[in-house]
Design a protein around this motif. Structure first.
Motif, PDB file in Angstrom:
ATOM      1  N   PRO A  82      -4.901   1.600  -2.588  1.00 56.21           N
ATOM      2  CA  PRO A  82      -5.238   3.123  -2.434  1.00 56.21           C
ATOM      3  C   PRO A  82      -5.702   3.542  -3.544  1.00 56.21           C
ATOM      4  O   PRO A  82      -5.142   3.464  -4.736  1.00 56.21           O
ATOM      5  CB  PRO A  82      -3.613   3.301  -1.943  1.00 56.21           C
ATOM      6  N   GLN A  83      -6.342   4.863  -3.156  1.00 59.37           N
ATOM      7  CA  GLN A  83      -7.024   5.651  -4.167  1.00 59.37           C
ATOM      8  C   GLN A  83      -5.971   6.358  -4.948  1.00 59.37           C
ATOM      9  O   GLN A  83      -5.070   7.003  -4.298  1.00 59.37           O
ATOM     10  CB  GLN A  83      -8.143   6.584  -3.596  1.00 59.37           C
ATOM     11  N   ASP A  84      -5.962   6.512  -6.249  1.00 56.89           N
ATOM     12  CA  ASP A  84      -4.853   7.332  -6.790  1.00 56.89           C
ATOM     13  C   ASP A  84      -5.296   8.789  -6.957  1.00 56.89           C
ATOM     14  O   ASP A  84      -6.199   9.321  -7.523  1.00 56.89           O
ATOM     15  CB  ASP A  84      -4.726   6.979  -8.350  1.00 56.89           C
ATOM     16  N   MET A  85      -4.377   9.445  -6.082  1.00 53.91           N
ATOM     17  CA  MET A  85      -4.824  11.099  -5.971  1.00 53.91           C
ATOM     18  C   MET A  85      -4.073  11.759  -7.028  1.00 53.91           C
ATOM     19  O   MET A  85      -4.133  12.925  -7.087  1.00 53.91           O
ATOM     20  CB  MET A  85      -4.612  11.622  -4.580  1.00 53.91           C
ATOM     21  N   HIS A 125       5.486   5.059  -5.240  1.00 54.59           N
ATOM     22  CA  HIS A 125       5.816   5.068  -6.569  1.00 54.59           C
ATOM     23  C   HIS A 125       5.025   5.941  -7.695  1.00 54.59           C
ATOM     24  O   HIS A 125       5.463   6.475  -8.373  1.00 54.59           O
ATOM     25  CB  HIS A 125       5.489   3.662  -7.216  1.00 54.59           C
ATOM     26  N   ARG A 126       3.593   6.234  -7.205  1.00 55.39           N
ATOM     27  CA  ARG A 126       3.102   6.876  -7.919  1.00 55.39           C
ATOM     28  C   ARG A 126       3.467   8.444  -7.864  1.00 55.39           C
ATOM     29  O   ARG A 126       3.457   9.100  -8.783  1.00 55.39           O
ATOM     30  CB  ARG A 126       1.491   6.950  -7.281  1.00 55.39           C
ATOM     31  N   ILE A 175       3.622  -0.791  -9.741  1.00 59.78           N
ATOM     32  CA  ILE A 175       2.369  -0.290  -9.254  1.00 59.78           C
ATOM     33  C   ILE A 175       1.293  -1.243  -9.515  1.00 59.78           C
ATOM     34  O   ILE A 175       0.552  -1.735  -8.580  1.00 59.78           O
ATOM     35  CB  ILE A 175       2.099   1.072  -9.560  1.00 59.78           C
ATOM     36  N   LYS A 176       1.206  -1.721 -10.712  1.00 57.57           N
ATOM     37  CA  LYS A 176       0.306  -2.693 -11.155  1.00 57.57           C
ATOM     38  C   LYS A 176       0.404  -3.913 -10.430  1.00 57.57           C
ATOM     39  O   LYS A 176      -0.645  -4.672  -9.942  1.00 57.57           O
ATOM     40  CB  LYS A 176       0.308  -2.841 -12.779  1.00 57.57           C
ATOM     41  N   THR A 177       1.520  -4.417 -10.336  1.00 56.81           N
ATOM     42  CA  THR A 177       1.953  -5.654  -9.590  1.00 56.81           C
ATOM     43  C   THR A 177       1.225  -5.755  -8.249  1.00 56.81           C
ATOM     44  O   THR A 177       0.766  -6.610  -7.963  1.00 56.81           O
ATOM     45  CB  THR A 177       3.510  -6.005  -9.599  1.00 56.81           C
ATOM     46  N   LYS A 208       0.968  -1.255  -0.103  1.00 56.52           N
ATOM     47  CA  LYS A 208       0.117  -0.039   0.154  1.00 56.52           C
ATOM     48  C   LYS A 208       0.863   1.495  -0.058  1.00 56.52           C
ATOM     49  O   LYS A 208       0.582   2.136  -0.675  1.00 56.52           O
ATOM     50  CB  LYS A 208      -0.833   0.020   1.311  1.00 56.52           C
ATOM     51  N   GLU A 209       1.929   1.392   0.838  1.00 54.54           N
ATOM     52  CA  GLU A 209       2.794   2.652   0.983  1.00 54.54           C
ATOM     53  C   GLU A 209       3.530   2.754  -0.316  1.00 54.54           C
ATOM     54  O   GLU A 209       3.860   3.914  -0.681  1.00 54.54           O
ATOM     55  CB  GLU A 209       3.594   2.374   2.101  1.00 54.54           C
ATOM     56  N   MET A 210       4.128   1.506  -0.713  1.00 56.12           N
ATOM     57  CA  MET A 210       5.144   1.614  -2.045  1.00 56.12           C
ATOM     58  C   MET A 210       4.203   2.129  -3.390  1.00 56.12           C
ATOM     59  O   MET A 210       4.968   2.731  -3.906  1.00 56.12           O
ATOM     60  CB  MET A 210       5.832   0.350  -2.314  1.00 56.12           C
TER      61      MET A 210
END
Length: 209
Positions: A114-117, A65-66, A99-101, A59-61
């Motif tokens: 996690p929601q992509d903000m 990464h985003r 991120i996809k993995t 979740k944090e990574m």
């Protein structure tokens, strides 16, 4: 009398055969049921094997990464150095698939991704748990980076990305120590190797070594 005995004998044999057939069918169904149960158990084991550390890391990574991908995306229009642009493309190309993995892992574990903000116009887009996650840039930091251009952007981008990578390496080391899901600990090892090399490269570009 003889005919009657033959009739009774045939009737008994027929009943016995029917009972035997029913018993075999019941055993077969029970075997199928056990086999199905065994398959389900094996399947559950195959998709399990993770712990709370793996969930937290993923979740944090993902958020980490985003933000790196968002930072890298600014380079094409703001950087003046071809080296910076090439590095940014490399970072984006490596971290977007990860991120996809990790999102796939969370989904398979029944956890929420996690929601992509990123990309939002509000001030919420950059400050993604920055106080809790090592190396994350604040909203103010990201605002400065977006406004910079040329050589100033290059220096700011490299400095921020070094700090960002250092945070990712710290998170990856924690995952290697505490995680139990092999693919996650392997990804953590890859993060440490790749981003340590990129820190060395960026330090050279900044004239630090």
């Amino acid at each position: 009398m003889t005919a009657q005995r033959r009739f009774v004998r045939r009737t008994v044999l027929a009943v016995t055969a029917s009972v035997a057939a029913l018993m075999l069918a019941a055993c077969g169904n029970d075997g199928d049921s056990k086999a199905s149960g065994g398959t389900a158990t094996a399947s559950s084991t195959a998709t399990g094997g993770h712990n709370a550390a793996d969930v937290s890391f993923s979740k944090e990574m993902i958020q980490h990464h985003r933000q790196a991908v968002e930072m890298a995306g600014l380079a094409a229009g703001h950087a003046s150095s071809a080296q910076v642009k090439t590095l940014a493309t490399k970072i984006e190309g490596a971290q977007a698939p990860e991120i996809k993995t990790m999102s796939g892992w969370l989904t398979s574990w029944g956890e929420q991704v996690p929601q992509d903000m990123s990309g939002m116009d509000s001030g919420m887009n950059h400050d993604m748990s920055s106080s809790a996650t090592p190396g994350m840039m604040s909203d103010a930091d990201m605002g400065k980076l977006e406004k910079a251009s040329g050589a100033a952007f290059d220096t700011m981008f490299l400095s921020m990305m070094v700090e960002h990578h250092e945070g990712a390496i710290s998170m990856a080391k924690t995952e290697k120590a505490d995680g139990s899901y092999a693919p996650a600990t392997e990804l953590a090892a890859d993060v440490i190797t790749a981003q340590s090399a990129e820190i060395t490269q960026m330090d050279k570009m900044l004239g630090k070594s």
